[in-house]
Motif scaffolding. Sequence first.
Motif, PDB file in Angstrom:
ATOM      1  N   UNK A   1      -0.062 -39.958 -18.904  1.00 23.34           N
ATOM      2  CA  UNK A   1       0.614 -39.386 -20.076  1.00 23.34           C
ATOM      3  C   UNK A   1      -0.382 -39.077 -21.185  1.00 23.34           C
ATOM      4  N   UNK A   2      -1.327 -39.984 -21.407  1.00 24.36           N
ATOM      5  CA  UNK A   2      -2.326 -39.772 -22.463  1.00 24.36           C
ATOM      6  C   UNK A   2      -3.174 -38.529 -22.183  1.00 24.36           C
ATOM      7  N   UNK A   3      -3.645 -38.386 -20.945  1.00 22.28           N
ATOM      8  CA  UNK A   3      -4.448 -37.214 -20.588  1.00 22.28           C
ATOM      9  C   UNK A   3      -3.591 -35.951 -20.617  1.00 22.28           C
ATOM     10  N   UNK A   4      -2.321 -36.082 -20.199  1.00 17.20           N
ATOM     11  CA  UNK A   4      -1.421 -34.935 -20.239  1.00 17.20           C
ATOM     12  C   UNK A   4      -1.182 -34.433 -21.650  1.00 17.20           C
ATOM     13  N   UNK A   5      -1.069 -35.342 -22.602  1.00 12.70           N
ATOM     14  CA  UNK A   5      -0.882 -34.940 -23.998  1.00 12.70           C
ATOM     15  C   UNK A   5      -2.120 -34.243 -24.547  1.00 12.70           C
ATOM     16  N   UNK A   6      -3.289 -34.685 -24.120  1.00 12.36           N
ATOM     17  CA  UNK A   6      -4.513 -33.994 -24.531  1.00 12.36           C
ATOM     18  C   UNK A   6      -4.545 -32.585 -23.940  1.00 12.36           C
ATOM     19  N   UNK A   7      -4.115 -32.471 -22.686  1.00 14.34           N
ATOM     20  CA  UNK A   7      -4.073 -31.144 -22.068  1.00 14.34           C
ATOM     21  C   UNK A   7      -3.069 -30.229 -22.732  1.00 14.34           C
ATOM     22  N   UNK A   8      -1.983 -30.802 -23.250  1.00 14.81           N
ATOM     23  CA  UNK A   8      -0.943 -29.982 -23.884  1.00 14.81           C
ATOM     24  C   UNK A   8      -1.275 -29.636 -25.330  1.00 14.81           C
ATOM     25  N   UNK A   9      -1.862 -30.604 -26.054  1.00 13.92           N
ATOM     26  CA  UNK A   9      -2.079 -30.409 -27.489  1.00 13.92           C
ATOM     27  C   UNK A   9      -3.545 -30.340 -27.888  1.00 13.92           C
ATOM     28  N   UNK A  10      -4.451 -30.819 -27.017  1.00 11.11           N
ATOM     29  CA  UNK A  10      -5.855 -30.874 -27.377  1.00 11.11           C
ATOM     30  C   UNK A  10      -6.145 -32.006 -28.347  1.00 11.11           C
ATOM     31  N   UNK A  11      -7.396 -32.082 -28.781  1.00  8.75           N
ATOM     32  CA  UNK A  11      -7.806 -33.092 -29.763  1.00  8.75           C
ATOM     33  C   UNK A  11      -8.892 -32.476 -30.635  1.00  8.75           C
ATOM     34  N   UNK A  12      -8.510 -32.176 -31.867  1.00 10.76           N
ATOM     35  CA  UNK A  12      -9.430 -31.487 -32.769  1.00 10.76           C
ATOM     36  C   UNK A  12     -10.604 -32.369 -33.188  1.00 10.76           C
TER      37      UNK A  12
END
Length: 200
Positions: free
Chosen positions: A137-148
Amino acid sequence: MVKVTDDVKSKIDIDNSITFNGHGDEEANYMSYDTLLRAMAVCFTLVAAVVAVVDHETKMIPITISDNYPPLRVAVTAKWHYVSSTVFLVVANSIACSYSIGSMILSKKRKIRNHLAFLLSDLMMVALLFSANGAATAVGLIGANGNSHTQWHRVCHIFKRYCHQGAASITMSFLGSFAFLWLVVFAILNLHKKSINVNA
């Protein structure tokens, strides 16, 4: 010496029969719920693993080499084994599915009913699945929203089907986790009832 009459003996036999049948019904109900939840765990974890393994998508990505030339389109493929958290998710669900099948077979044998062993094993499956779910889930959220803050760019706006299928796999894995969690809860309640009956 106290003489026990036939009426008293009959009453004692009836009371013992009612008590024995009551415990037998409780055990049968527990085994029915146990089998149902294990079957659900098999289905959810199997679907989660299969959906993740077949998850891949290829897209033509435009790459700009120079402002004077048109962008170069390159085929880029996203596959499940490119991401370590997805590999962890597949392995965890495969282990949980295999254990569920094995525990269902063992629970059907009346000679093997070590509820405490099943409880500890189910608890291990809960920990394993929830850790895999959290990582995916954590990696999926990064893939969906990125990390500025770390300059990690989102990719799900390009690989939409890949991300949606990954989300479906994580959802199935969460459902499998909750099936194991309910198995733990029912096992604890069953052991608690047995301890009360023994002490009564």
